[in-house]
Motif scaffolding. Structure first.
Motif, mmCIF file in Angstrom:
data_model
loop_
_atom_site.group_PDB
_atom_site.id
_atom_site.type_symbol
_atom_site.label_atom_id
_atom_site.label_comp_id
_atom_site.label_asym_id
_atom_site.label_seq_id
_atom_site.Cartn_x
_atom_site.Cartn_y
_atom_site.Cartn_z
ATOM 1 N N VAL A 50 0.840 -1.189 0.000
ATOM 2 C CA VAL A 50 0.000 0.000 0.000
ATOM 3 C C VAL A 50 0.872 1.234 0.000
ATOM 4 C CG1 VAL A 50 -1.757 1.274 1.260
ATOM 5 C CG2 VAL A 50 -1.801 -1.216 1.256
ATOM 6 N N SER A 51 0.567 2.145 -0.890
ATOM 7 C CA SER A 51 1.346 3.378 -0.944
ATOM 8 C C SER A 51 1.230 4.141 0.347
ATOM 9 C CB SER A 51 0.840 4.259 -2.100
ATOM 10 O OG SER A 51 1.430 5.532 -2.022
ATOM 11 N N SER A 52 2.376 4.600 0.845
ATOM 12 C CA SER A 52 2.366 5.374 2.084
ATOM 13 C C SER A 52 2.606 6.849 1.823
ATOM 14 C CB SER A 52 3.449 4.844 3.036
ATOM 15 O OG SER A 52 4.724 4.948 2.443
ATOM 16 N N THR A 53 2.549 7.261 0.575
ATOM 17 C CA THR A 53 2.752 8.664 0.261
ATOM 18 C C THR A 53 1.553 9.474 0.694
ATOM 19 O OG1 THR A 53 4.020 8.016 -1.670
ATOM 20 C CG2 THR A 53 3.250 10.307 -1.581
ATOM 21 N N PRO A 54 1.751 10.438 1.583
ATOM 22 C CA PRO A 54 0.604 11.218 2.040
ATOM 23 C C PRO A 54 0.092 12.116 0.941
ATOM 24 C CG PRO A 54 2.651 12.118 2.940
ATOM 25 C CD PRO A 54 3.012 10.852 2.228
ATOM 26 N N SER A 55 -1.186 12.368 0.973
ATOM 27 C CA SER A 55 -1.778 13.233 -0.035
ATOM 28 C C SER A 55 -1.395 14.663 0.242
ATOM 29 C CB SER A 55 -3.295 13.099 0.004
ATOM 30 O OG SER A 55 -3.783 13.657 1.200
ATOM 31 N N PRO A 56 -1.314 15.510 -0.811
ATOM 32 C CA PRO A 56 -1.030 16.914 -0.600
ATOM 33 C C PRO A 56 -2.014 17.550 0.364
ATOM 34 C CG PRO A 56 -0.885 16.360 -2.925
ATOM 35 C CD PRO A 56 -1.429 15.159 -2.226
ATOM 36 N N SER A 57 -3.285 17.142 0.259
ATOM 37 C CA SER A 57 -4.280 17.760 1.132
ATOM 38 C C SER A 57 -4.029 17.405 2.577
ATOM 39 C CB SER A 57 -5.689 17.311 0.735
ATOM 40 O OG SER A 57 -5.806 15.911 0.827
ATOM 41 N N ALA A 58 -3.457 16.199 2.829
ATOM 42 C CA ALA A 58 -3.168 15.822 4.200
ATOM 43 C C ALA A 58 -1.886 16.483 4.691
ATOM 44 C CB ALA A 58 -3.046 14.298 4.315
ATOM 45 N N ALA A 59 -0.943 16.686 3.769
ATOM 46 C CA ALA A 59 0.318 17.274 4.169
ATOM 47 C C ALA A 59 0.184 18.767 4.436
ATOM 48 C CB ALA A 59 1.362 17.038 3.073
ATOM 49 N N HIS A 60 -0.763 19.402 3.770
ATOM 50 C CA HIS A 60 -0.972 20.839 3.931
ATOM 51 C C HIS A 60 -2.398 21.059 4.383
ATOM 52 C CE1 HIS A 60 2.842 21.398 1.863
ATOM 53 N NE2 HIS A 60 2.418 20.544 0.959
ATOM 54 N N ARG A 61 -2.673 20.667 5.620
ATOM 55 C CA ARG A 61 -4.039 20.730 6.116
ATOM 56 C C ARG A 61 -4.409 22.158 6.435
ATOM 57 N NH1 ARG A 61 -1.994 16.247 9.542
ATOM 58 N NH2 ARG A 61 -2.432 14.345 8.403
ATOM 59 N N SER A 62 -5.632 22.499 6.082
ATOM 60 C CA SER A 62 -6.142 23.802 6.494
ATOM 61 C C SER A 62 -6.488 23.739 7.965
ATOM 62 C CB SER A 62 -7.392 24.150 5.680
ATOM 63 O OG SER A 62 -8.381 23.172 5.879
ATOM 64 N N PRO A 63 -6.439 24.880 8.658
ATOM 65 C CA PRO A 63 -6.767 24.864 10.088
ATOM 66 C C PRO A 63 -8.165 24.334 10.311
ATOM 67 C CG PRO A 63 -5.791 26.975 9.445
ATOM 68 C CD PRO A 63 -6.081 26.209 8.179
ATOM 69 N N ALA A 64 -8.357 23.580 11.391
ATOM 70 C CA ALA A 64 -9.682 23.048 11.705
ATOM 71 C C ALA A 64 -10.623 24.182 12.004
ATOM 72 C CB ALA A 64 -9.583 22.121 12.920
ATOM 73 N N VAL B 79 -8.902 6.894 4.653
ATOM 74 C CA VAL B 79 -7.954 5.804 4.450
ATOM 75 C C VAL B 79 -6.707 6.073 5.284
ATOM 76 C CG1 VAL B 79 -6.698 4.437 2.758
ATOM 77 C CG2 VAL B 79 -8.753 5.681 2.071
ATOM 78 N N LYS B 80 -6.257 5.076 6.021
ATOM 79 C CA LYS B 80 -5.001 5.209 6.744
ATOM 80 C C LYS B 80 -3.857 4.892 5.799
ATOM 81 C CE LYS B 80 -2.394 3.640 10.772
ATOM 82 N NZ LYS B 80 -2.435 2.904 12.057
ATOM 83 N N VAL B 81 -2.926 5.813 5.652
ATOM 84 C CA VAL B 81 -1.795 5.628 4.735
ATOM 85 C C VAL B 81 -0.488 5.705 5.496
ATOM 86 C CG1 VAL B 81 -3.019 6.483 2.732
ATOM 87 C CG2 VAL B 81 -1.781 8.096 4.187
ATOM 88 N N MET C 90 -12.173 17.209 9.950
ATOM 89 C CA MET C 90 -11.759 16.540 11.183
ATOM 90 C C MET C 90 -11.144 15.172 10.881
ATOM 91 S SD MET C 90 -14.914 17.468 13.764
ATOM 92 C CE MET C 90 -14.084 16.850 15.237
ATOM 93 N N ILE C 91 -11.742 14.440 9.940
ATOM 94 C CA ILE C 91 -11.202 13.132 9.540
ATOM 95 C C ILE C 91 -9.806 13.306 8.955
ATOM 96 C CG2 ILE C 91 -11.526 11.191 7.961
ATOM 97 C CD1 ILE C 91 -14.567 11.671 8.246
ATOM 98 N N ARG C 92 -9.642 14.318 8.121
ATOM 99 C CA ARG C 92 -8.330 14.584 7.516
ATOM 100 C C ARG C 92 -7.304 14.982 8.573
ATOM 101 N NH1 ARG C 92 -8.534 19.127 3.133
ATOM 102 N NH2 ARG C 92 -8.673 20.420 5.022
ATOM 103 N N THR C 93 -7.722 15.811 9.527
ATOM 104 C CA THR C 93 -6.820 16.248 10.589
ATOM 105 C C THR C 93 -6.347 15.069 11.436
ATOM 106 O OG1 THR C 93 -7.862 18.433 10.695
ATOM 107 C CG2 THR C 93 -6.628 17.731 12.632
ATOM 108 N N ALA C 94 -7.181 14.033 11.575
ATOM 109 C CA ALA C 94 -6.795 12.841 12.339
ATOM 110 C C ALA C 94 -5.759 11.993 11.619
ATOM 111 C CB ALA C 94 -8.033 11.999 12.643
ATOM 112 N N GLY C 95 -5.442 12.335 10.364
ATOM 113 C CA GLY C 95 -4.400 11.623 9.631
ATOM 114 C C GLY C 95 -4.883 10.777 8.483
ATOM 115 N N PHE C 96 -6.197 10.745 8.221
ATOM 116 C CA PHE C 96 -6.736 9.930 7.140
ATOM 117 C C PHE C 96 -6.629 10.671 5.802
ATOM 118 C CE2 PHE C 96 -9.058 8.219 10.814
ATOM 119 C CZ PHE C 96 -8.847 6.861 10.637
#
Length: 447
Positions: free
Chosen positions: A59-73, A445-447, A359-365
């Motif tokens: 499984v690819s472990s490359t984080p998505s750009p959206s996860a790497a650059h999260r907007s503030p909650a 998805v957990k990556v 919130m899901i994205r901020t948790a790391g998904f």
């Protein structure tokens, strides 16, 4: 009889098309849907050729750009209605106990678990009746779509169904794998913080072929701290009562196993489901973090919950129905107005679909449509806002010629929806709405 004018006929067609959106959950595509399994081959798009249980290392472990650059909650996600509020300031610079919400009430954080437990202990025996009242019976179709169309589980995976006490989702998962794929290797653990709900679920499941097999188990646990075992406060009686007159009342409970609780290890699950439960948790952010912890790389978080209706006019009508009729129905049907009142208020306080996706994205998904999720077959869900906007715009044009006032109202609502969609482009496609957004499904998805 006068024939309807072309514009009137067009309006009726548009109304029918708008209504058809609420029935979309009833219609399944004739072709095999794209494979959405995070536990199958990453490159698959046809679920008929799915190969489950690919090794996690593939499984690819490359984080998505959206996860790497999260907007503030947003405020609601960071500390507003969805989670506990910050500690209230006390006199002389001290701090009082942190507070949170219980419906529309502000309460000490330490009391919410007990209050919510009281609600579900009260409605445990009439849980289906409660959901029927809150959804006009459509919750069964939502749950079917959630399991069969969106998740499509099979292939010996390990599933944790959180807040799943009565076994509704667990039963659907097991039935779907068996009926669709002849699969009896999948296993589901039903976890709930409420012992009464778990006992109701065990009573239901013991009537099925799954009872007594490794495929189903029930456990006591807190979604906010899955690493910490809970001690049951009471268990169903295990022996015959001394008073023979009580035998019939306790004979069923006597066959139920004792509830157990044990820590859930890191990276141990393929699928985590939670249906109509997360809005009742005190700290939603902690629930999401725990879900991320216990899932394997490539594992899926899936949540079905009441959402926000996307079309403003319909949202007001649904709110009127909810607050006017549902508590009264609870009083008439179950003799419990207060519990139903709380449940309606809890829906109102839950974040919007976009805020919960953040919130899901901020948790790391990784959200559907992100590069990491796409590599595993999770394309973005069809945008509910875009679909609703198109239908609402056509309806406004159709009504404008005959009812200029109503057409103007609809056009103004369309403009408001366009502005809202523009604010949520960062999470567009991260969820799917059922019945205009009365309920929604989110995945991560957990990556």
């Amino acid at each position: 009889m006068a024939r309807p004018s072309p514009s009137t006929s067009s309006t009726m067609r548009l109304l029918l098309r708008l209504n058809a959106r609420s029935e979309a959950v009833l219609r399944w595509p004739s072709a095999a849907p794209p494979c959405r399994h995070l536990y199958c081959s990453a490159s698959r798009r046809d679920s008929s050729s799915c190969t489950p249980n690919v090794d996690a290392s593939s499984v690819s472990s490359t984080p998505s750009p959206s996860a790497a650059h999260r907007s503030p909650a947003p405020a609601a996600a960071a500390g507003g209605p969805a989670s506990s509020s910050s500690a209230a300031s006390g006199g002389l610079g001290g701090a009082a106990d942190p507070t949170t919400h219980f419906g529309f009430r502000t309460i000490p954080e330490s009391t919410k678990e007990t209050l919510v437990g009281g609600v579900f202990s009260s409605v445990a025996s009439s849980y289906d009746l409660m959901n029927d009242a809150m959804s006009l019976g459509i919750h069964r179709l939502w749950k079917d779509a959630f399991v069969s169309r969106i998740l499509d589980p099979r292939g010996g995976i390990s599933v944790l169904d959180v807040a799943g006490g009565t076994g509704d989702i667990a039963m659907r998962i097991l039935d779907h794998a068996r009926n669709t794929y002849g699969d009896r290797t999948i296993n589901v653990k039903v976890l709930d913080i409420n012992e009464n709900m778990l006992n109701e679920g065990m009573k239901r499941l013991r009537k099925t072929m799954y009872w007594g097999t490794p495929q189903i188990s029930f456990a006591l646990g807190n979604a906010e701290s899955l690493h910490t075992p809970m001690t049951p406060t009471s268990n169903p009686p295990r022996s015959a009562p001394s008073n023979p007159s009580q035998l019939s009342a306790t004979a069923g409970a006597a066959r139920l196993p004792a509830l157990t609780s044990s820590p859930i290890p890191d990276n141990s699950l393929d699928l985590y489901t939670i249906a109509f439960g997360i809005r009742n948790c005190t700290h939603i952010d902690r629930v999401l973090q725990e879900a991320h912890r216990v899932l394997k790389p490539g594992g899926v978080f899936a949540c079905l919950e009441f959402g926000k209706v996307g079309i403003p006019l319909l949202a007001e009508l649904y709110r009127l129905y909810s607050f006017t009729f549902i508590p009264s129905m609870g009083h008439v049907l179950a003799g419990d107005r207060d519990s139903y009142q709380y449940l309606i208020e809890s829906i109102e306080r839950f974040p919007s679909q976009a805020d919960f996706a953040r919130m899901i994205r901020t948790a790391g998904f990784a959200l559907p449509g992100s590069p990491a999720a796409r590599s595993l077959g999770w394309e973005p869900f069809a945008s509910p806002d875009a679909s609703a906007l198109g239908q609402l715009g056509q309806l406004g044009l159709g009504l404008a010629s005959n009812l200029p006032g109503l057409g103007s109202v609809i056009r103004s609502q369309q403009q408001a929806m366009e502005e809202q969609r523009a604010r949520n482009l960062d999470v567009e496609g991260a969820w799917e709405d059922f019945t205009f957004g009365v309920a929604s499904v989110w995945t991560g998805v957990k990556v």
